[in-house]
Each structure stands twice: as C-alpha cells, then as structure tokens.
Design an enzyme around this catalytic site. Structure first.
Site, PDB file in Angstrom:
ATOM      1  N   LYS A 109      -6.958 -13.420 -10.157  1.00  0.00           N
ATOM      2  CA  LYS A 109      -6.510 -12.217  -9.865  1.00  0.00           C
ATOM      3  C   LYS A 109      -7.449 -11.830  -8.912  1.00  0.00           C
ATOM      4  O   LYS A 109      -7.714 -10.885  -7.981  1.00  0.00           O
ATOM      5  CB  LYS A 109      -6.219 -11.325 -11.134  1.00  0.00           C
ATOM      6  CG  LYS A 109      -4.332 -12.366 -11.204  1.00  0.00           C
ATOM      7  CD  LYS A 109      -2.592 -11.902 -10.464  1.00  0.00           C
ATOM      8  CE  LYS A 109      -2.173 -12.368 -11.056  1.00  0.00           C
ATOM      9  NZ  LYS A 109      -1.243 -11.653 -10.484  1.00  0.00           N
ATOM     10  N   GLU A 131      -0.736  -2.674 -12.350  1.00  0.00           N
ATOM     11  CA  GLU A 131       0.504  -2.789 -13.178  1.00  0.00           C
ATOM     12  C   GLU A 131      -0.547  -4.044 -13.876  1.00  0.00           C
ATOM     13  O   GLU A 131      -1.357  -4.902 -12.915  1.00  0.00           O
ATOM     14  CB  GLU A 131       1.627  -2.824 -12.440  1.00  0.00           C
ATOM     15  CG  GLU A 131       2.186  -4.544 -12.525  1.00  0.00           C
ATOM     16  CD  GLU A 131       1.194  -4.568 -10.601  1.00  0.00           C
ATOM     17  OE1 GLU A 131       1.372  -6.371 -10.255  1.00  0.00           O
ATOM     18  OE2 GLU A 131       1.360  -4.383  -9.639  1.00  0.00           O
ATOM     19  N   SER A 398      -3.912 -21.685 -12.480  1.00  0.00           N
ATOM     20  CA  SER A 398      -4.643 -19.839 -11.949  1.00  0.00           C
ATOM     21  C   SER A 398      -5.205 -19.375 -12.347  1.00  0.00           C
ATOM     22  O   SER A 398      -5.647 -18.093 -12.671  1.00  0.00           O
ATOM     23  CB  SER A 398      -2.601 -19.460 -11.978  1.00  0.00           C
ATOM     24  OG  SER A 398      -2.449 -19.579 -13.136  1.00  0.00           O
TER      25      SER A 398
END
Length: 417
Positions: A109, A131, A398
């Site tokens: 991210k 969010e 991830s």
C-alpha cells in the site's frame, strides 16, 4: 502506389484507459457534481507529472531510501516441497514469493500513498483522507502524511476496527485521526461511502487517497501506475534469477491493487498465466463471500462501472471474508476488463483454505502472511500441482500477517470447536 489495405493495429491490453477513463466498457466517472472539479484537477495534475522526469525521480528515490525497494523475489522451497508431496514427480512447479511484506509498513500500500501524497502537495492541499479495511492502507496513508507533513483522517468500519486493532493503534501513533463507521455492514464499503461524503464537502483543501484500483477516473489508473513498480521489479528479478519470465503469477483480489500492480507489466506477455484469487468466504451463497468477478455482474459502485455483487434490483449485496482487506463487493474496472478479455483467470479461495495456507506458510517458511495473501498462496499450491516441475509460479505476497494474528487465532480456535 499499392492498393493493399493495411491491417489495423490491434491495441495492446496495457494501452488503457482511454481519455474518458474507460477500460473497454468498464471504468468511467459516475460522481456527484460536487466532485467533478476535484477529479478534473487531479487529471490535470497527473497528466502533467506523468511526463515529468523530476516527479518520478523524487518518487523513485523515496521508494528506495524510505520504502525499502526493491523487495526480494524469494524461492519458497518448503512450500514447493509441500505442493509436490504425493504427486507425480514430473509435476509441482516451483513457488516464488514477491516479498511486498518487507516494504515499509508491511504491505504494498505504501507504493501508492507516497505517490498520491506527492500529488497532494503538487495540488497545494494540506489534508488527506483515506478508507481502510485491513488497516494497511490506513497505516500507509498515515505514514505518508507524517512523512510529508499532511493532516490525515482515516475512515474505518467498526467491525474492521475490532479485528484490526493493531493497525488502529499504529495509525493513531502516526498522528492520524481514525473515524469509526457504524453504518451498514461496518466494513470497507461503508468506510468508502463515508470518505466519499467527506471529500464532497472538503475538496478545496483535501485529497482523497483511494487505496485500490477502484473509484472514478483517474483513480484506477493512478493507483495501478504507482503499484506497477511491483511487476516491473518482478520481471527484471525473474530474468536475472531464473533466466526467463515466470510461467504463472498469482495474486489475491479485493479491490485489486496488489494484483493490478504485479499483473500490469505482464498483460502483454501472453506466455505468462495470470490468476486473481478472490475471497470465497464461507460459501457461494449471497452474503457469504466477496467474489464479484466470479459471482457478480456489471454495475456501478463508488464512481465506476465494474463487476459488483448486487441483487436483482441493483442494490449492493452484503459480503463476507475472514480477511478485512478482501471484504468488498466490487473490484477495479481494469480487472473487469481483463476478465472479459480472457487475459486473467479469476477464481476464489474459501476462509478455511486461506486459514490453512496462513498456518502452512508460517510453519514451513517462517513467514506470517496477511490473510488476504493467504488466499493467493492457497491457490498457488493447487496450481503448482498441475504444472511441470521445471515451471515457476510467483505469488505476490502483498502483506505481512502481524495484523491478522489475533483474528486468525480466534477463527482457528472456533474451527477446532
């Protein structure tokens, strides 16, 4: 002069979106009038920096010195050995892991939040909102805000606050204000709804850092571009480490940013099999999974046309996943485009399969993966057993699973009765 008609050039799958933000029939911008100016400003700024080497040099420097890129491509020997157990010796492809869990903040991210944080400063805005579901995008947004000197508010469903308490604490320590959302299912969809409402009333000084390849144009393109560093690195590492491209790449898909990030550099390489793994949840019954590409239909959600889980009246369905980051009823429009083009295969893994892969990876490789990633690992093991032993599968790992340890412990204890 020849009278022969030239065959028109077939566009590459990577040559999207168009100027209207369309990935084939998907994408676009379905937003209230109050957001049109903010999106137009974002398009203008991003169009300008896309051709500006100074911007990309600044971003590359931060990804190297602050985020810790490149992340390793690692051969998971014991996972491979597990996949090969009890099958024909000619089968059992090697399993390799692209270690995004080793990036700063523990997931992919941060690649996007640093990039969008720089765009925020270019637009002269002082505040970001985000969010978050699993909390990783929230942590990455809070981290980028602290590093770049920006205010940060993060919207998070109260159910996700409960199951991701560690990340809530991390966001607060980084100076972010975490706003609990108690409406609806109290998960990612509802947090996104509230963030959108905030942005409509604060666009003059606020940028909304959407965390996945979802939302109105230009967000799906911007997030994909910032995350495509994963695939570019992976391609170069594969050629250096085993002399060719991977035979298959597997990634989990919620909104789809980690998958888009690793798939994008390979979509025009037809010899590389691409597989996205959605959240199969408890069953294929409505409300018991979060698999819009596998079980949904085209519809509009959060500003774009894509595959959505919805009822016969077009109302968004409830969803479920053991992983908060996959607990979303929609998916990025580029994934929908790849699905309908037949380029990417989309499947799903159940909660039980993800929990099994979570434990197996921890105990065989000494790596605790995120529950999101565990869905991809589960499918990669099955896929390995169908492929020749000399072939290689890359799984996009991830994120790390520290955030999931308490919830996984609770679910495993419940399973044992």
């Amino acid at each position: 002069m020849s009278n022969e008609t030239q065959t028109p050039r077939v566009p590459l799958l990577s040559e999207v979106p168009d100027a209207a933000g369309r990935f084939g029939e998907f994408g676009g911008a379905y937003v209230p009038e109050t957001l049109v100016a903010a999106l137009e400003q974002l398009i203008e700024v991003y169009d300008r920096v896309r051709g500006e080497e100074r911007f990309w040099e600044e971003l590359r420097a931060l990804l190297t010195t602050y985020v810790g890129r490149p992340t390793p491509l690692y051969f998971a020997q014991r996972l491979t050995r597990h996949a090969r157990k009890g099958i024909d010796r000619s089968k059992g492809a090697e399993i390799w892991l692209k270690r995004e869990d080793l990036a700063h903040t523990g997931a992919h991210k941060i690649n996007n939040t640093i990039g969008q944080g720089l765009l925020t400063k270019r637009m002269g805005k002082r505040r970001i909102i985000a969010e978050t579901g699993a909390g990783q995008h929230g942590v990455a947004s809070a981290t980028a805000a602290a590093f770049l000197g920006l205010e940060c508010d993060v919207y998070m469903g109260s159910e996700d606050v409960r199951r991701q308490s560690l990340n809530v604490t991390r966001m607060k320590m980084l100076g972010a204000n975490v706003i609990e959302v108690n409406s609806g299912s109290r998960t990612l969809k509802d947090a996104t709804n509230e963030a959108m409402r905030d942005w409509m009333g604060s666009v003059e000084h606020t940028h909304y850092i959407i965390g996945s390849v979802v939302g109105p144009h230009p967000f799906p393109m911007i997030v994909r571009d910032f995350q495509s560093i994963i695939g570019r690195e992976c391609k170069g590492q594969a050629i250096r480490q085993f002399g060719k491209l991977p035979d298959a790449i597997v990634a989990c898909v919620g909104g789809g940013s980690n998958a888009a990030g690793i798939f994008y550099d390979f979509v025009d390489d037809k010899g590389v099999k691409l597989v996205g793994v959605e959240a199969g949840g408890r069953s294929s019954d409505p409300g018991q999974h979060a698999a819009p590409l596998s079980l949904g239909s085209p519809g509009i959600l959060h500003g774009s046309l894509s595959y959505v889980l919805q009822d016969s009246n077009g109302q968004t369905s409830d969803v479920h996943s053991c992983s908060a980051g996959l607990d979303y009823p929609g998916v990025g429009p580029e994934h929908s485009f790849w699905k309908d083009a037949g380029r990417v295969e989309y499947t799903s893994a159940t909660d039980e399969e993800a929990l099994d892969a979570f434990l197996l990876t921890a105990r065989s490789e000494g790596i605790i993966p995120a529950l999101e990633t565990s869905h991809a690992i589960s499918h990669a093991i099955k896929l390995s057993q169908t492929l020749p032993s000399e072939e290689r599968i890359v799984v996009n790992l991830s994120g790390r699973g520290d955030k999931d340890v308490e919830e996984a412990t609770r679910l495993l204890a419940k399973r044992q009765g």
